[in-house]
Write an enzyme that holds these catalytic residues in place. Structure first.
Site: not given
Ligand code: KPL
Length: 293
Positions: A9, A71, A178
């Site tokens: 992406g 994802k 993160k």
């Protein structure tokens, strides 16, 4: 080196573009994105600029590493498909979320998993076109903490391509940090429908969200007390970016809220901590996914 960027992406496309300057890169993504790249090249604007030409069709040769940028909710399916298409290769996850490495390992074994995080801000503009909107560090590491030859080779290849990369002996701790950073930036920018930089003014709220994640991370054995400070730094460095979560909601797509805030809340539950901020943020974003912007 020979890299496959799988599930390209916005972020994956940036890596494919930059790596293709020096390396053999095959980009695998949605058909319309791939077709646009074949026709016009991969157009990158913003901080990195140019038209890049990663390969779009596999010539049957063996690649050295699959960089996974799908994802987080697609991890298992993507790894199964990739193994079927390209054979069993090592995977480097540069995804958001907490449990990608475990899911990849359940298919290819831990010896074929490299953990990673990256804090670049990238916006998907259109098929074949992205905007590099914020610089960030990339950190990679073997799951067992060893500084192997392959990890050195990958870090060198990334750095040579202009992707600032450091090797960590504690990659799971980096991943937790993160995730905590994302647990504040991503839902807040989505709720307030703004670029990352615009949430700077909600400093005390950001601190409380981070503190909740930091407390749960510690129960899991990870000390990430600097996560709030890092969050503010990343907001500044990616001020001009739309977070991946806001981009997902704007595009009518499912978000990674369950893999980010939901995963922190689940870990909290395991340790008897009710992660109120993470639970509420997960609920709000799930509602926004249903209703749209
Ligand atoms: O990881 C990101 C994301 O949007 O998912 C940051 C680093 C916050 C950049 O926007």
């Amino acid at each position: 080196m020979k890299f496959i960027v799988y599930g390209a992406g916005a972020l994956g496309s940036l890596f494919a573009a930059l790596l293709s300057k020096k390396h053999d890169v095959l980009i695998v993504g949605r058909e319309k994105h791939v077709e646009a790249i074949e026709k016009n090249g991969l157009i990158v604007e913003g901080l990195s600029n140019g038209i890049f030409h990663p390969k779009t069709r596999w010539d049957g040769s063996r690649y050295e590493l699959i960089i996974l940028t799908t994802k987080a909710y697609d991890t298992k399916k993507a790894v199964e498909e990739a193994v079927e298409r390209f054979g069993k290769l090592p995977f480097l996850s540069l995804q958001n979320g907490l449990n990608n490495e475990e899911e990849i390992a359940s298919i290819v074994g831990y010896e074929n998993v490299i953990g990673g995080i990256t804090n670049h801000g990238v916006t998907f503009i259109d098929y074949g076109k992205i905007r590099h909107a914020g610089y960030g560090e990339t950190v990679i590491g073997e799951m067992d903490g060893k500084i192997s030859n392959r990890i050195r080779k990958i870090a060198k290849a990334f750095n040579e391509a202009g992707i600032e990369t450091r090797i960590s002996k504690k990659i799971k701790e980096e991943i937790w940090r993160k995730v905590v950073i994302n647990s504040a930036i991503n839902p807040l920018t989505t709720i307030f429908k703004c670029k990352n930089g615009a949430i700077m003014k909600y400093k005390s709220l950001i601190r409380e969200i981070c503190d909740e994640g930091i407390r749960i991370a510690r129960k899991e054995g990870y000390v990430i007390d600097d996560a709030f400070k890092k969050t503010m730094e990343i907001i500044e460095k990616t001020a001009d970016n739309y977070s991946s979560m806001l981009q997902d909601v704007m595009n009518g797509k499912r978000t990674e809220i369950e893999e980010i805030n939901g995963a922190i809340a689940n870990a909290g539950e395991k340790h008897g901590i009710k992660a109120c901020y993470n639970i509420v943020l997960t609920k709000i974003i799930k509602e926004m996914e249903n209703v749209g912007t």
